[in-house]
Design an enzyme around this catalytic site. Sequence first.
Site, PDB file in Angstrom:
ATOM      1  N   HIS A   1       0.802  -1.227   0.000  1.00 44.61           N
ATOM      2  CA  HIS A   1       0.000   0.000   0.000  1.00 44.61           C
ATOM      3  C   HIS A   1       0.836   1.279   0.000  1.00 44.61           C
ATOM      4  O   HIS A   1       0.300   2.379  -0.104  1.00 44.61           O
ATOM      5  CB  HIS A   1      -0.929   0.022   1.228  1.00 44.61           C
ATOM      6  CG  HIS A   1      -1.810  -1.184   1.330  1.00 44.61           C
ATOM      7  ND1 HIS A   1      -1.579  -2.208   2.225  1.00 44.61           N
ATOM      8  CD2 HIS A   1      -2.908  -1.541   0.624  1.00 44.61           C
ATOM      9  CE1 HIS A   1      -2.508  -3.139   2.069  1.00 44.61           C
ATOM     10  NE2 HIS A   1      -3.315  -2.759   1.107  1.00 44.61           N
TER      11      HIS A   1
ATOM     12  N   SER B   1      -5.883  -9.806  -2.535  1.00 47.66           N
ATOM     13  CA  SER B   1      -4.865 -10.195  -1.547  1.00 47.66           C
ATOM     14  C   SER B   1      -5.149 -11.572  -0.943  1.00 47.66           C
ATOM     15  O   SER B   1      -4.560 -11.943   0.066  1.00 47.66           O
ATOM     16  CB  SER B   1      -4.777  -9.136  -0.439  1.00 47.66           C
ATOM     17  OG  SER B   1      -6.052  -8.865   0.095  1.00 47.66           O
TER      18      SER B   1
ATOM     19  N   HIS C   1      -7.660   4.149   5.179  1.00 46.41           N
ATOM     20  CA  HIS C   1      -6.890   3.096   4.507  1.00 46.41           C
ATOM     21  C   HIS C   1      -5.428   3.528   4.371  1.00 46.41           C
ATOM     22  O   HIS C   1      -5.145   4.690   4.065  1.00 46.41           O
ATOM     23  CB  HIS C   1      -7.482   2.822   3.123  1.00 46.41           C
ATOM     24  CG  HIS C   1      -7.017   1.556   2.486  1.00 46.41           C
ATOM     25  ND1 HIS C   1      -5.778   1.444   1.896  1.00 46.41           N
ATOM     26  CD2 HIS C   1      -7.607   0.344   2.361  1.00 46.41           C
ATOM     27  CE1 HIS C   1      -5.636   0.216   1.422  1.00 46.41           C
ATOM     28  NE2 HIS C   1      -6.720  -0.472   1.699  1.00 46.41           N
TER      29      HIS C   1
ATOM     30  N   GLU D   1      -3.237   3.059   2.069  1.00 42.70           N
ATOM     31  CA  GLU D   1      -2.911   3.604   0.741  1.00 42.70           C
ATOM     32  C   GLU D   1      -3.297   5.072   0.658  1.00 42.70           C
ATOM     33  O   GLU D   1      -2.541   5.901   0.133  1.00 42.70           O
ATOM     34  CB  GLU D   1      -3.624   2.819  -0.360  1.00 42.70           C
ATOM     35  CG  GLU D   1      -3.326   3.367  -1.758  1.00 42.70           C
ATOM     36  CD  GLU D   1      -4.182   2.763  -2.858  1.00 42.70           C
ATOM     37  OE1 GLU D   1      -4.431   3.454  -3.867  1.00 42.70           O
ATOM     38  OE2 GLU D   1      -4.608   1.604  -2.713  1.00 42.70           O
TER      39      GLU D   1
ATOM     40  N   CYS E   1      -6.699   0.433 -10.579  1.00 46.86           N
ATOM     41  CA  CYS E   1      -5.886  -0.519 -11.347  1.00 46.86           C
ATOM     42  C   CYS E   1      -6.781  -1.508 -12.086  1.00 46.86           C
ATOM     43  O   CYS E   1      -7.915  -1.797 -11.670  1.00 46.86           O
ATOM     44  CB  CYS E   1      -4.891  -1.242 -10.440  1.00 46.86           C
ATOM     45  SG  CYS E   1      -5.582  -2.565  -9.453  1.00 46.86           S
TER      46      CYS E   1
ATOM     47  N   CYS F   1       3.128  -1.575  -4.476  1.00 46.43           N
ATOM     48  CA  CYS F   1       2.518  -1.932  -5.758  1.00 46.43           C
ATOM     49  C   CYS F   1       2.824  -0.849  -6.791  1.00 46.43           C
ATOM     50  O   CYS F   1       2.662   0.351  -6.510  1.00 46.43           O
ATOM     51  CB  CYS F   1       1.010  -2.067  -5.590  1.00 46.43           C
ATOM     52  SG  CYS F   1       0.105  -2.244  -7.146  1.00 46.43           S
TER      53      CYS F   1
ATOM     54  N   ASN G   1     -10.617  -4.016  -1.071  1.00 47.13           N
ATOM     55  CA  ASN G   1     -11.064  -4.507  -2.384  1.00 47.13           C
ATOM     56  C   ASN G   1     -11.961  -5.742  -2.249  1.00 47.13           C
ATOM     57  O   ASN G   1     -12.895  -5.929  -3.032  1.00 47.13           O
ATOM     58  CB  ASN G   1      -9.864  -4.771  -3.306  1.00 47.13           C
ATOM     59  CG  ASN G   1      -9.141  -6.055  -3.011  1.00 47.13           C
ATOM     60  OD1 ASN G   1      -9.510  -7.119  -3.478  1.00 47.13           O
ATOM     61  ND2 ASN G   1      -8.071  -5.969  -2.229  1.00 47.13           N
TER      62      ASN G   1
END
Length: 286
Positions: free
Chosen positions: A74, A261, A124, A126, A190, A96, A220
Site C-alpha cells: 500500500h 490479496s 486506509h 494507501e 488498477c 505496488c 477490495n
Amino acid sequence: MKKSIKVAKNSGFCFGVRRAIEIAEKTVKPNKKIFSLGPLIHNPQEVKRLENIGIKKIENTKSLKNKVLILRTHGIPHGLKEKLKIQNLVIVDATCPFVKRAQDIVEKLAKAKKKILIVGEKKHPEIKALVSYGGSHCYVVEQSSDLKNLDLSGDICVVSQTTQSPQNFKNFVSIIKKINPQAAIYNTICKATIDRQTAAKELSKKVDVMVVVGGKNSGNTKRLAQICSKFTKTYYVETALEIKPQWFKKTKNIGISAGASTPDWIIKEVRKKIEENVNKQGAGNG
C-alpha cells in the site's frame, strides 16, 4: 439435485500482491531477521504464513537498527523512506507499481498547486500515504456528503484509490463535473480491481449464492462482497472455517470470488469445504 460450484475469473492475487509476496520470500535468509512495516498485504492468514518463514510485522520502526525492512504494497508516507535509511535499515520496497503511479500523479499535481480530491477510504493505509504526497492541496472524499463543504471551483483534479469501485468513482466524477466541468480526472483504479469486480458481478448474476473470500481488513474484498450482494445472497469469509452447510441448502449454483490479496491456498480450502458440505447434502459438484 446436482450442484455447480464456480470460481470467478481473476480471483485471488493480483500482480502487485503476487509481486510483493515474491519479493518478500526472496528476501528471507536463514537466521536473518526480516521485518515488514505494517502487514505486507491485507490478508491475516498470508501475513501469518510470512511470519512463520521469518518476516515479522511491526508498526513502529524507531528502535529498529541495521535490519531488513520490507515496505508494504500500500506504500508509505512521503519522505519516510529517507528517514528509515538514516537508521541504517536495508529497505526492500514492495509498494505496488499501480499505487506508486498514483503517488507520482498526486505529487506532480501538488507541485503544480492543483487542488486534489482523492476518492477513497480515509483510514486506509494507501490513502494515508497518498495524502502525504498531496499535502495541504489534498482532500479525501469517501461519501458524496464529503463534497458539500468543499470549494470545487478552480483547478480541481480528481484521483482514486487504486481499489475503488469504478462505479463509485464515476458517481463522484459526475457530481464534481456538474459543479466544475473543467475538473481534470485521473482514473488511477488498477485494471486488476476492475477485472475482479467485473468477473464477480457477472458470476453473481448466474448463481443462487456467492461466497467472497478475503481478509476482513481488505478494502477490495469488501467491495467485491458489496457488488455481489446486489445480485444474489452473499457471504463474506476469511477462511473455510466460517463456511456453514445451511448456506447451500435449496441452492443449485454456487459462486466463489476472492479479493486481490487472497492467496490460492485459501481459495482452494474454501472450495473444498463447500464441496464437502454439498456432498453431505447428497449432491454432486459441477
